[in-house]
Enzyme design. Structure first.
Site, PDB file in Angstrom:
ATOM      1  N   CYS A  56       0.807  -1.187   0.131  1.00  0.00           N
ATOM      2  CA  CYS A  56       0.002  -0.067   0.116  1.00  0.00           C
ATOM      3  C   CYS A  56       0.923   1.360   0.120  1.00  0.00           C
ATOM      4  CB  CYS A  56      -0.832   0.093   1.121  1.00  0.00           C
ATOM      5  SG  CYS A  56      -1.801  -1.433   1.431  1.00  0.00           S
ATOM      6  N   ARG A 139      -7.713  -4.380  -3.434  1.00  0.00           N
ATOM      7  CA  ARG A 139      -7.391  -3.322  -4.041  1.00  0.00           C
ATOM      8  C   ARG A 139      -8.351  -3.113  -5.188  1.00  0.00           C
ATOM      9  NH1 ARG A 139      -2.520  -2.618  -1.690  1.00  0.00           N
ATOM     10  NH2 ARG A 139      -1.612  -4.472  -0.928  1.00  0.00           N
TER      11      ARG A 139
HETATM   12  C1  BEZ Z   1       0.613  -4.712   1.742  1.00  0.00           C
HETATM   13  O1  BEZ Z   1       1.751  -4.623   1.951  1.00  0.00           O
HETATM   14  O2  BEZ Z   1       0.231  -3.531   1.548  1.00  0.00           O
HETATM   15  C2  BEZ Z   1      -0.526  -5.684   2.141  1.00  0.00           C
HETATM   16  C3  BEZ Z   1       0.249  -6.968   1.749  1.00  0.00           C
HETATM   17  C4  BEZ Z   1      -0.677  -8.218   2.208  1.00  0.00           C
HETATM   18  C5  BEZ Z   1      -1.990  -7.853   2.653  1.00  0.00           C
HETATM   19  C6  BEZ Z   1      -2.497  -6.696   3.208  1.00  0.00           C
HETATM   20  C7  BEZ Z   1      -1.388  -5.468   2.811  1.00  0.00           C
END
Ligand code: BEZ
Length: 245
Positions: A56, A139
């Site tokens: 994110c 997402r």
């Molecule tokens: C992230 O790194 O943004 C992420 C990865 C896996 C699950 C939720 C967020």
């Protein structure tokens, strides 16, 4: 559309062609009324799983870096995650002060980030997909046009960072379709040939195949024509403001 999942929870999933569902929300840039605050311009409403997570963070830095480019295409950005306002503020401050990604640093996120701890908006927009996560939004990317209609939706799983070139390309392609009444073929980018609507009668099909004008017909149902990059971008992108002395 409402889908009944195995756990009996009603999940609403807006679809392409629907009016963007309304909501009021608190954001890092003050309160918003969606989509009415954005009437007359395009808006990309996107969700991410959580603040202070690496994928994110890389996405926010990239989106914020591209914000001016989207603004020139008359498109505003609005983000959302199932976190509270103070977490959002702390995360955005950390991004600006500490994080460098792909050569981008000191990035200030100026677009609104919605707090949605109660999941009201996330549930309305089908951003919670319980078999992926019951507490984090996937997402999602909603492209909403100046009449507040949903024009395209892309969903990615939690582990996959988005491709922002594709998000920008899709926006420009839809704007081109609207402005020039054409469709765009696979991998289209401004300057590439565009597709004209399929022949709706045998007469038109014959005309297309025998025409000597700028049409390039691979067969009666598949005709393209050139559309210059400058013509597209002149029509779509905002004109630079002239400095008046
Ligand atoms: C992230 O790194 O943004 C992420 C990865 C896996 C699950 C939720 C967020």
């Amino acid at each position: 559309m409402e889908i009944l999942q195995d756990h009996e929870q009603i999940i609403s999933m807006p679809r392409i062609g629907d009016k963007a569902p309304d909501f009021k929300a608190v954001t890092t840039q003050g309160d918003i009324n969606f989509p009415s605050d954005y009437k007359g311009e395009w808006v990309i409403l996107f969700s991410h799983p959580a603040d202070f997570t690496p994928v994110c963070t890389s996405e926010f830095i990239t989106f914020a870096h591209l914000e001016d480019k989207f603004d020139k295409a008359n498109c505003k950005l609005v983000g959302l995650s199932i976190d509270g306002l103070y977490s959002h503020i702390a995360w955005l401050r950390t991004i600006k002060e500490k994080i460098e990604f792909n050569g981008m640093k000191n990035i200030e996120v100026k677009f609104p980030l919605i707090e949605d701890i109660a999941m009201k908006v996330a549930k309305k927009y089908g951003m919670i997909q319980p078999d992926e996560s019951k507490t984090q939004a996937v997402r999602a990317v909603f492209f909403i046009d100046p009449k507040s209609m949903i024009r395209a939706i892309i969903y990615y799983p939690l582990s996959l960072g988005r491709n922002f070139d594709e998000i920008y390309r899709a926006l420009i392609a839809m704007q081109t379709s609207d402005e020039f009444e054409v469709a765009t073929p696979a991998d289209w980018n401004p300057g590439d040939d565009v597709i004209i609507s399929p022949a709706g009668s045998c007469g038109i099909a014959e005309e297309r195949m025998t025409s000597t004008d700028e049409l390039n017909c691979k067969d009666w149902f598949f005709c393209t024509k050139p559309l210059g990059k400058k013509e597209v971008l002149d029509k779509i992108l905002k004109k630079p403001k002239l400095l008046v002395r």
